[in-house]
Design an enzyme around this catalytic site. Structure first.
Site, PDB file in Angstrom:
ATOM      1  N   HIS A 305      15.028  21.179  39.103  1.00 41.94           N
ATOM      2  CA  HIS A 305      16.501  20.323  39.125  1.00 41.94           C
ATOM      3  C   HIS A 305      16.952  19.986  37.923  1.00 41.94           C
ATOM      4  O   HIS A 305      15.785  19.577  37.072  1.00 41.94           O
ATOM      5  CB  HIS A 305      16.375  19.329  40.319  1.00 41.94           C
ATOM      6  CG  HIS A 305      17.800  18.739  40.613  1.00 41.94           C
ATOM      7  ND1 HIS A 305      18.414  17.843  39.998  1.00 41.94           N
ATOM      8  CD2 HIS A 305      18.419  19.101  41.657  1.00 41.94           C
ATOM      9  CE1 HIS A 305      19.515  17.682  40.713  1.00 41.94           C
ATOM     10  NE2 HIS A 305      19.684  18.402  41.843  1.00 41.94           N
ATOM     11  N   ASP A 363      17.120  21.911  49.076  1.00 46.44           N
ATOM     12  CA  ASP A 363      17.359  23.122  49.699  1.00 46.44           C
ATOM     13  C   ASP A 363      15.945  23.875  50.055  1.00 46.44           C
ATOM     14  O   ASP A 363      16.163  24.959  50.709  1.00 46.44           O
ATOM     15  CB  ASP A 363      18.201  24.110  48.413  1.00 46.44           C
ATOM     16  CG  ASP A 363      19.442  23.522  48.277  1.00 46.44           C
ATOM     17  OD1 ASP A 363      20.010  22.983  49.114  1.00 46.44           O
ATOM     18  OD2 ASP A 363      19.899  23.699  47.124  1.00 46.44           O
TER      19      ASP A 363
HETATM   20  N1  CMC Z   1      11.130  28.752  39.355  1.00 43.48           N
HETATM   21  C1  CMC Z   1      10.512  29.060  38.016  1.00 43.48           C
HETATM   22  N2  CMC Z   1      10.756  28.643  37.073  1.00 43.48           N
HETATM   23  C2  CMC Z   1      11.745  27.751  36.824  1.00 43.48           C
HETATM   24  C3  CMC Z   1      12.549  27.254  37.981  1.00 43.48           C
HETATM   25  C4  CMC Z   1      12.172  27.856  39.369  1.00 43.48           C
HETATM   26  N3  CMC Z   1      13.008  27.480  40.431  1.00 43.48           N
HETATM   27  N4  CMC Z   1      13.419  26.361  37.634  1.00 43.48           N
HETATM   28  C5  CMC Z   1      13.364  26.243  36.371  1.00 43.48           C
HETATM   29  N5  CMC Z   1      12.252  27.018  35.901  1.00 43.48           N
HETATM   30  C6  CMC Z   1      11.595  27.114  34.436  1.00 43.48           C
HETATM   31  C7  CMC Z   1      12.701  27.737  33.621  1.00 43.48           C
HETATM   32  O1  CMC Z   1      12.169  29.246  33.547  1.00 43.48           O
HETATM   33  C8  CMC Z   1      12.603  27.028  32.253  1.00 43.48           C
HETATM   34  O2  CMC Z   1      11.205  27.469  31.664  1.00 43.48           O
HETATM   35  P1  CMC Z   1      11.449  27.543  30.064  1.00 43.48           P
HETATM   36  O3  CMC Z   1      11.572  26.159  29.537  1.00 43.48           O
HETATM   37  O4  CMC Z   1       9.771  28.136  29.706  1.00 43.48           O
HETATM   38  O5  CMC Z   1      12.494  28.468  29.707  1.00 43.48           O
HETATM   39  C9  CMC Z   1      12.415  25.555  32.544  1.00 43.48           C
HETATM   40  O6  CMC Z   1      11.662  25.575  34.035  1.00 43.48           O
HETATM   41  C10 CMC Z   1      13.697  24.746  32.732  1.00 43.48           C
HETATM   42  O7  CMC Z   1      14.627  25.509  33.546  1.00 43.48           O
HETATM   43  P2  CMC Z   1      16.177  25.437  33.155  1.00 43.48           P
HETATM   44  O8  CMC Z   1      16.774  26.415  33.626  1.00 43.48           O
HETATM   45  O9  CMC Z   1      16.378  25.276  31.788  1.00 43.48           O
HETATM   46  O10 CMC Z   1      16.613  24.046  33.628  1.00 43.48           O
HETATM   47  P3  CMC Z   1      17.927  23.429  34.429  1.00 43.48           P
HETATM   48  O11 CMC Z   1      18.082  22.369  34.426  1.00 43.48           O
HETATM   49  O12 CMC Z   1      19.103  24.515  33.519  1.00 43.48           O
HETATM   50  O13 CMC Z   1      18.176  24.341  35.871  1.00 43.48           O
HETATM   51  C11 CMC Z   1      18.046  24.706  38.372  1.00 43.48           C
HETATM   52  C12 CMC Z   1      18.016  23.797  36.864  1.00 43.48           C
HETATM   53  C13 CMC Z   1      18.248  23.912  39.590  1.00 43.48           C
HETATM   54  C14 CMC Z   1      19.108  25.651  38.069  1.00 43.48           C
HETATM   55  C15 CMC Z   1      16.617  25.425  38.215  1.00 43.48           C
HETATM   56  O14 CMC Z   1      15.448  24.790  38.308  1.00 43.48           O
HETATM   57  C16 CMC Z   1      16.769  26.683  39.286  1.00 43.48           C
HETATM   58  O15 CMC Z   1      17.355  27.623  39.059  1.00 43.48           O
HETATM   59  N6  CMC Z   1      16.256  26.582  40.394  1.00 43.48           N
HETATM   60  C17 CMC Z   1      16.137  27.458  41.588  1.00 43.48           C
HETATM   61  C18 CMC Z   1      17.817  27.130  42.080  1.00 43.48           C
HETATM   62  C19 CMC Z   1      17.770  25.985  43.070  1.00 43.48           C
HETATM   63  O16 CMC Z   1      16.821  25.685  43.822  1.00 43.48           O
HETATM   64  N7  CMC Z   1      18.917  25.429  42.953  1.00 43.48           N
HETATM   65  C20 CMC Z   1      19.199  24.204  43.754  1.00 43.48           C
HETATM   66  C21 CMC Z   1      19.203  22.937  42.927  1.00 43.48           C
HETATM   67  S1  CMC Z   1      19.392  21.329  44.149  1.00 43.48           S
HETATM   68  C22 CMC Z   1      20.842  21.552  44.883  1.00 43.48           C
HETATM   69  C23 CMC Z   1      22.189  21.492  44.215  1.00 43.48           C
HETATM   70  O17 CMC Z   1      22.048  20.809  43.081  1.00 43.48           O
HETATM   71  O18 CMC Z   1      22.827  22.298  44.376  1.00 43.48           O
END
Ligand code: CMC
Length: 429
Positions: A305, A363
């Site tokens: 998140h 989720d």
């Molecule tokens: N599985 C594997 N690696 C992950 C994941 C994951 N679910 N989420 C983040 N990472 C890694 C990512 O690859 C990155 O690694 P690095 O620093 O080595 O490049 C690091 O963690 C930080 O990730 P980010 O994408 O820069 O973080 P963000 O804050 O931009 O993204 C997120 C947050 C929710 C979009 C992301 O964690 C994600 O895609 N999760 C899966 C989708 C999900 O479950 N979304 C629901 C969110 S809660 C409900 C809502 O708000 O709608």
């Protein structure tokens, strides 16, 4: 209380006011920075930028805290109901018994949609994704209820808000019914908000439908958990759309479109599909390895998140709700739940997830629960949109009532071509 901070730009000291909130990080007010330095700030994805001042929802992502108007989410989910939460988000205080009765009555009286809306639905293919239908139908409400689109009139704003909270379940149920080829079921006003929604989804004219109170309570709790989440992508979309003076129905339609993405509200659908794809606990290590592989786009859906760097407090309540629903339905061994629980345990101990502070989010468990209740995966994000409507409306109203509100207009760092002269086609090599 306010203080100052000093920024040094090209050896010139610039004083910037620091504003303090009631809790949480303070903000540096940079609104005059461009005028003073000729420079913008750069923050893709808004990771360090507060886009507004708000009194509605507070999140402490490190501690895993979520408060609506100061009340912890677990207390609201345990003791309250969804319409009470709606009242709280909209008006700032929990209602008295009389206020609650009046609010419930007002919402209930707005649940029907214009009959012409039925015809609007038939323009869609039967296999249309219900979120596509929702984006269109909620936007179309402005064509049906033009008498509540004057955003400068507080009365019209409140009528539009009540209409949207009341009509979302009706539209969501219609989207579902159209999808499965069953006749629309009209709202029944002697039922509470969530029981009414369940009936509109699952009743058929051929037989009596009895609402299961355990499932109704569980779904009501799921609605409470999703009601607001401060300045997330869809809420910011609603605020930005509304900042131009667009009507509230159009703004909420914009929020629904944003919510649909798999990184946001679409994650519950994606998480369930992932659990189905994994299938059995023995395949978990393979998927964990895929999630950690930089060259593989696969992510563990329902994990991680932007704000929570601890267990999502909503996920804890959701997990409990999942067990309650499965037990009520007599589902003793759900292979998806087995995979989910095992996956959670493995990921919580894995260095990659621990170091990056990736915990299950809401989720992760919601899909299993909604599936057990009988909703198809394509409806999951629709249910999220239904519940989040009140949050969007509360945030939109707060913005409209804020005297400092201006049209949202971010700036950019331009890295394209410098100015150049037009060359005719004949002269281009
Ligand atoms: N599985 C594997 N690696 C992950 C994941 C994951 N679910 N989420 C983040 N990472 C890694 C990512 O690859 C990155 O690694 P690095 O620093 O080595 O490049 C690091 O963690 C930080 O990730 P980010 O994408 O820069 O973080 P963000 O804050 O931009 O993204 C997120 C947050 C929710 C979009 C992301 O964690 C994600 O895609 N999760 C899966 C989708 C999900 O479950 N979304 C629901 C969110 S809660 C409900 C809502 O708000 O709608």
């Amino acid at each position: 209380m306010s203080s100052n901070s000093t920024l040094s730009v090209d050896n010139k000291a610039v004083d910037l006011a620091v504003k303090e909130g009631t809790i949480g990080p303070s903000v540096i007010d940079i609104s005059k920075l461009y005028g003073q330095t000729g420079m913008f700030t750069y923050d893709p994805g808004f990771t360090s930028t507060a886009s507004c001042e708000s009194k509605i929802t507070y999140i402490d992502g490190d501690k895993g805290v979520l408060l609506y108007r100061g009340y912890p989410i677990d207390q609201l989910a345990e003791h309250g109901d969804f319409l009470e939460t709606c009242y709280l988000l909209l008006y700032g205080e929990l209602p008295t018994a009389a206020q609650k009765a009046d609010f419930d009555y007002r919402v209930t009286r707005h649940t029907m949609v214009h009959d012409q809306m039925n015809r609007f639905f038939t323009g869609f293919r039967r296999d249309a994704h219900p979120m596509a239908i929702m984006v269109a139908c909620v936007g179309a409400l402005s064509a049906f209820y033009h008498d509540s689109t004057d955003i400068s009139d507080p009365h019209q704003r409140m009528v539009a808000s009540m209409r949207m909270i009341a009509k979302m379940p009706t539209l969501a149920a219609m989207a579902y019914k159209y999808h499965v080829g069953q006749p629309f079921v009209y709202p029944q006003n002697d039922l509470d908000y969530t029981s009414n929604f369940l009936r509109m989804c699952f009743a058929v004219p051929a037989e009596e439908y009895k609402v299961n109170p355990v499932l109704s309570r569980a779904l009501d709790r799921i609605f409470i958990l999703h009601a607001d989440h401060e300045q997330n992508a869809s809420t910011s979309t609603v605020r930005l759309a509304g900042s131009s003076g667009a009507n509230p129905f159009a703004c909420i339609a914009a929020g629904i479109a944003c919510l649909w993405g798999p990184a946001h509200g679409g994650a519950n659908e994606a998480a369930l599909k992932m659990l189905e794809e994994i299938g059995t606990p023995d395949k978990i290590p393979m998927y964990i390895a895929k999630a950690k592989d930089k060259n593989d786009p696969f992510r563990l859906m329902g994990f991680g998140h932007r704000v929570y760097k601890n267990y999502d407090p909503r996920a804890r309540i959701m997990q409990k709700t999942t067990h309650e629903v499965l037990s009520e339905l007599g589902i003793k061994d759900d292979p998806l739940l087995d995979v989910a629980m095992e996956l959670e345990q493995i990921a919580l101990k894995d260095d990659y997830f621990v170091e990056k502070k990736l915990y299950p989010n809401i989720d992760f468990y919601s899909g299993i629960t909604l599936k057990a209740m009988g909703f198809p995966t394509s409806m999951f994000t629709v249910l999220f949109a239904l519940a989040r409507t009140v949050g969007w409306i509360a945030q939109w109203s707060e913005m409209i009532e804020d005297p400092s509100q201006r049209i949202g207009r971010p700036r950019q760092l331009y890295t394209g071509s410098p100015e150049r002269d037009y060359v005719t086609v004949a002269q281009r090599g």
